[in-house]
Design a protein around this motif. Structure first.
Motif, PDB file in Angstrom:
ATOM      1  N   GLU A 173       0.830  -1.202   0.000  1.00 56.84           N
ATOM      2  CA  GLU A 173       0.000   0.000   0.000  1.00 56.84           C
ATOM      3  C   GLU A 173       0.871   1.261   0.000  1.00 56.84           C
ATOM      4  O   GLU A 173       0.563   2.250  -0.672  1.00 56.84           O
ATOM      5  CB  GLU A 173      -0.931  -0.010   1.206  1.00 56.84           C
ATOM      6  CG  GLU A 173      -2.033  -1.060   1.109  1.00 56.84           C
ATOM      7  CD  GLU A 173      -2.916  -1.085   2.347  1.00 56.84           C
ATOM      8  OE1 GLU A 173      -2.465  -0.598   3.401  1.00 56.84           O
ATOM      9  OE2 GLU A 173      -4.043  -1.586   2.259  1.00 56.84           O
ATOM     10  N   LYS A 174       1.949   1.215   0.742  1.00 60.60           N
ATOM     11  CA  LYS A 174       2.870   2.357   0.797  1.00 60.60           C
ATOM     12  C   LYS A 174       3.451   2.639  -0.586  1.00 60.60           C
ATOM     13  O   LYS A 174       3.558   3.799  -1.006  1.00 60.60           O
ATOM     14  CB  LYS A 174       3.996   2.061   1.794  1.00 60.60           C
ATOM     15  CG  LYS A 174       4.999   3.190   1.960  1.00 60.60           C
ATOM     16  CD  LYS A 174       6.060   2.807   2.967  1.00 60.60           C
ATOM     17  CE  LYS A 174       7.087   3.923   3.125  1.00 60.60           C
ATOM     18  NZ  LYS A 174       8.156   3.546   4.101  1.00 60.60           N
ATOM     19  N   ALA A 175       3.816   1.585  -1.306  1.00 60.88           N
ATOM     20  CA  ALA A 175       4.380   1.754  -2.641  1.00 60.88           C
ATOM     21  C   ALA A 175       3.339   2.308  -3.609  1.00 60.88           C
ATOM     22  O   ALA A 175       3.643   3.168  -4.439  1.00 60.88           O
ATOM     23  CB  ALA A 175       4.923   0.418  -3.145  1.00 60.88           C
ATOM     24  N   ILE A 176       2.097   1.823  -3.498  1.00 60.39           N
ATOM     25  CA  ILE A 176       1.029   2.307  -4.369  1.00 60.39           C
ATOM     26  C   ILE A 176       0.768   3.777  -4.118  1.00 60.39           C
ATOM     27  O   ILE A 176       0.628   4.577  -5.043  1.00 60.39           O
ATOM     28  CB  ILE A 176      -0.258   1.493  -4.141  1.00 60.39           C
ATOM     29  CG1 ILE A 176      -0.052   0.050  -4.594  1.00 60.39           C
ATOM     30  CG2 ILE A 176      -1.421   2.123  -4.890  1.00 60.39           C
ATOM     31  CD1 ILE A 176       0.193  -0.100  -6.059  1.00 60.39           C
ATOM     32  N   LEU A 177       0.721   4.170  -2.861  1.00 62.31           N
ATOM     33  CA  LEU A 177       0.489   5.573  -2.527  1.00 62.31           C
ATOM     34  C   LEU A 177       1.611   6.467  -3.038  1.00 62.31           C
ATOM     35  O   LEU A 177       1.384   7.629  -3.388  1.00 62.31           O
ATOM     36  CB  LEU A 177       0.358   5.736  -1.008  1.00 62.31           C
ATOM     37  CG  LEU A 177      -0.968   5.286  -0.393  1.00 62.31           C
ATOM     38  CD1 LEU A 177      -0.913   5.366   1.115  1.00 62.31           C
ATOM     39  CD2 LEU A 177      -2.112   6.147  -0.919  1.00 62.31           C
ATOM     40  N   ALA A 178       2.825   5.938  -3.074  1.00 64.24           N
ATOM     41  CA  ALA A 178       3.963   6.720  -3.562  1.00 64.24           C
ATOM     42  C   ALA A 178       3.939   6.867  -5.076  1.00 64.24           C
ATOM     43  O   ALA A 178       4.630   7.734  -5.619  1.00 64.24           O
ATOM     44  CB  ALA A 178       5.281   6.067  -3.125  1.00 64.24           C
ATOM     45  N   GLY A 179       3.137   6.023  -5.761  1.00 63.22           N
ATOM     46  CA  GLY A 179       3.010   6.146  -7.215  1.00 63.22           C
ATOM     47  C   GLY A 179       3.737   5.097  -8.013  1.00 63.22           C
ATOM     48  O   GLY A 179       4.085   5.327  -9.177  1.00 63.22           O
ATOM     49  N   VAL A 180       3.962   3.910  -7.427  1.00 63.64           N
ATOM     50  CA  VAL A 180       4.647   2.847  -8.172  1.00 63.64           C
ATOM     51  C   VAL A 180       3.730   2.305  -9.274  1.00 63.64           C
ATOM     52  O   VAL A 180       2.502   2.326  -9.128  1.00 63.64           O
ATOM     53  CB  VAL A 180       5.073   1.709  -7.216  1.00 63.64           C
ATOM     54  CG1 VAL A 180       3.887   0.841  -6.810  1.00 63.64           C
ATOM     55  CG2 VAL A 180       6.181   0.861  -7.820  1.00 63.64           C
ATOM     56  N   ASP A 181       4.321   1.878 -10.364  1.00 61.37           N
ATOM     57  CA  ASP A 181       3.537   1.295 -11.454  1.00 61.37           C
ATOM     58  C   ASP A 181       3.413  -0.219 -11.335  1.00 61.37           C
ATOM     59  O   ASP A 181       2.440  -0.800 -11.801  1.00 61.37           O
ATOM     60  CB  ASP A 181       4.182   1.638 -12.804  1.00 61.37           C
ATOM     61  CG  ASP A 181       4.039   3.113 -13.140  1.00 61.37           C
ATOM     62  OD1 ASP A 181       2.926   3.526 -13.474  1.00 61.37           O
ATOM     63  OD2 ASP A 181       5.040   3.838 -13.047  1.00 61.37           O
ATOM     64  N   ASP A 182       4.438  -0.846 -10.729  1.00 61.96           N
ATOM     65  CA  ASP A 182       4.383  -2.298 -10.562  1.00 61.96           C
ATOM     66  C   ASP A 182       5.439  -2.712  -9.545  1.00 61.96           C
ATOM     67  O   ASP A 182       6.389  -1.965  -9.275  1.00 61.96           O
ATOM     68  CB  ASP A 182       4.633  -3.015 -11.884  1.00 61.96           C
ATOM     69  CG  ASP A 182       3.952  -4.380 -11.940  1.00 61.96           C
ATOM     70  OD1 ASP A 182       3.607  -4.897 -10.853  1.00 61.96           O
ATOM     71  OD2 ASP A 182       3.780  -4.923 -13.044  1.00 61.96           O
ATOM     72  N   LEU A 183       5.247  -3.883  -8.979  1.00 60.42           N
ATOM     73  CA  LEU A 183       6.210  -4.473  -8.048  1.00 60.42           C
ATOM     74  C   LEU A 183       6.715  -5.787  -8.627  1.00 60.42           C
ATOM     75  O   LEU A 183       5.943  -6.560  -9.191  1.00 60.42           O
ATOM     76  CB  LEU A 183       5.578  -4.746  -6.681  1.00 60.42           C
ATOM     77  CG  LEU A 183       5.254  -3.549  -5.788  1.00 60.42           C
ATOM     78  CD1 LEU A 183       4.638  -4.044  -4.487  1.00 60.42           C
ATOM     79  CD2 LEU A 183       6.486  -2.726  -5.504  1.00 60.42           C
TER      80      LEU A 183
END
Length: 402
Positions: free
Chosen positions: A96-106
């Motif tokens: 969730e932290k990565a999504i909020l930061a604006g990541v496109d994919d993991l």
């Protein structure tokens, strides 16, 4: 966007990780791949190259992958860049932290070559980051209100990774890929050792020493002395090229052991000018030096000989006929060297100037890239600036010697 045109930046403190990802992507047609050891080096490359996609480790010193992602998203010129984070962490809060930061994919570790290439291909097809509006209740909440399926997709991947493919199959595939990479690296190292074993430097050094002894003889005619001086210049030039070629791979893989000392950079610059003068003469170009009588640099003289030689050749090649390539040297806390000519370099060319390969599908390492690596390994930096009616110049900074 096609694989052959995409420019990807790999950011990882682990050389092995960068090589594994680079190897797999290269086989799938991604030929423009840059590498950075940490977030700070990545920031420099982002300023110098028109990068389309970043693949970054999450865990890094100083600037983490999340920190780098936040910086990219806050920069108006970079905020649409594609960004993938590589991590072994599958906790919901971190995703969730990565999504909020604006990541496109993991990219969840461990990963297979197929999964890596599938994700990158899918990402590149998007062409650019598309901001998403979403409300996510972070740690401590009972549920998430999603307005985009990306979070659920990433959560499902992290939670069901071992369901997609058995752990044994995954380990075996990664082991095979790593074994292939190790074999390739072993072969490359063996080739490098074989070239090093030829020991071209020793006979060239002896030739230079013998040549200097002959030049000391007073009975020589002016014509013979001039010929011996030309042999001296060409031998220095060849020695620098041999040394630079053998050491570039070591520099790229952090295996080069720098042995710096204080030396006169003006003397090195004069050697470069004498060696490059015949090539410049073919275009009626003058190479001039403007600097103090002596100016000491702290580094390796032979590396700086290669560095300046590369830049002067590039300047001569880009100069219009009957132009002057001017080398200026001055010192304060550092040594500052500018190499100016009246040729022009477009914004696109400036952004790609220090790429490893100057042309697509060309295996020859560019002289500009080699110059940049040599400057960095000695604690310096380099850039190219071009303006209409003012021409272009290389701006080089190196440590000052005693």
């Amino acid at each position: 966007m096609k694989q052959e045109t995409a420019i990807i930046l790999l950011v990882s403190k682990q050389i092995s990780m960068r090589k594994v990802i680079r190897s797999h992507l290269y086989r799938r047609g991604f030929i423009h791949i840059l590498e950075a050891r940490d977030g700070r080096e990545a920031q420099t490359l982002l300023l110098q190259n028109p990068i389309n996609c970043i693949i970054s480790d999450w865990e890094m010193q100083d600037i983490t992958g999340i920190d780098l992602l936040l910086q990219v998203r806050s920069d108006p010129e970079l905020q649409n860049m594609l960004f993938m984070l590589v991590t072994a962490e599958t906790k919901r809060d971190n995703i969730e932290k990565a999504i909020l930061a604006g990541v496109d994919d993991l990219l969840i570790q461990p990963f297979t070559p197929a999964k890596l290439c599938e994700k990158v291909l899918r990402l590149i097809q998007k062409n650019r980051h598309i901001p998403r509006e979403m409300q996510i209740h972070m740690a401590g909440s009972t549920k998430s209100d999603l307005t985009s399926p990306i979070l659920q997709s990433l959560l499902d991947e992290g939670m069901t990774f071992d369901q997609e493919q058995s752990e044994q199959e995954t380990v075996e595939e990664i082991h095979i890929a790593n074994s292939q990479l190790i074999a390739e690296n072993t072969y490359l190292k063996a080739e490098l050792d074989r070239l090093s074993a030829l020991d071209l430097k020793s006979p060239l050094t002896e030739l230079l020493s013998l040549n200097q002894s002959l030049l000391q003889q007073r009975s020589l005619s002016a014509e013979v002395k001039q010929q011996l001086k030309q042999i001296d210049h060409l031998s220095h030039h060849l020695l620098a090229r041999v040394d630079g070629s053998l050491n570039l791979w070591k520099m790229e893989t952090d295996q080069y052991e720098l042995q710096p000392e204080s030396f006169d950079l003006i003397a090195v610059a004069e050697q470069v000018i004498n060696a490059e003068r015949p090539n410049a003469k073919n275009k009626s170009i003058t190479i001039a030096l403007d600097g103090p009588h002596k100016c000491h640099c702290y580094g390796e003289a032979l590396l700086c000989r290669t560095l300046l030689g590369n830049l002067v050749r590039l300047a001569v090649d880009a100069s219009p006929k009957k132009d002057t390539v001017l080398i200026k040297v001055h010192a304060d806390e550092y040594l500052h060297i500018t190499i100016h000519h009246m040729g022009l370099t477009s914004i696109e060319q400036q952004n790609q100037f220090f790429n490893k390969y100057s042309l697509p599908n060309n295996p020859t390492v560019s002289e500009a890239y080699a110059a940049r690596i040599i400057s960095i390994i000695q604690g310096g930096d380099i850039k190219v600036v071009s303006k209409v009616n003012e021409g272009s110049q290389f701006i080089l900074r190196l440590p000052k010697g005693a």
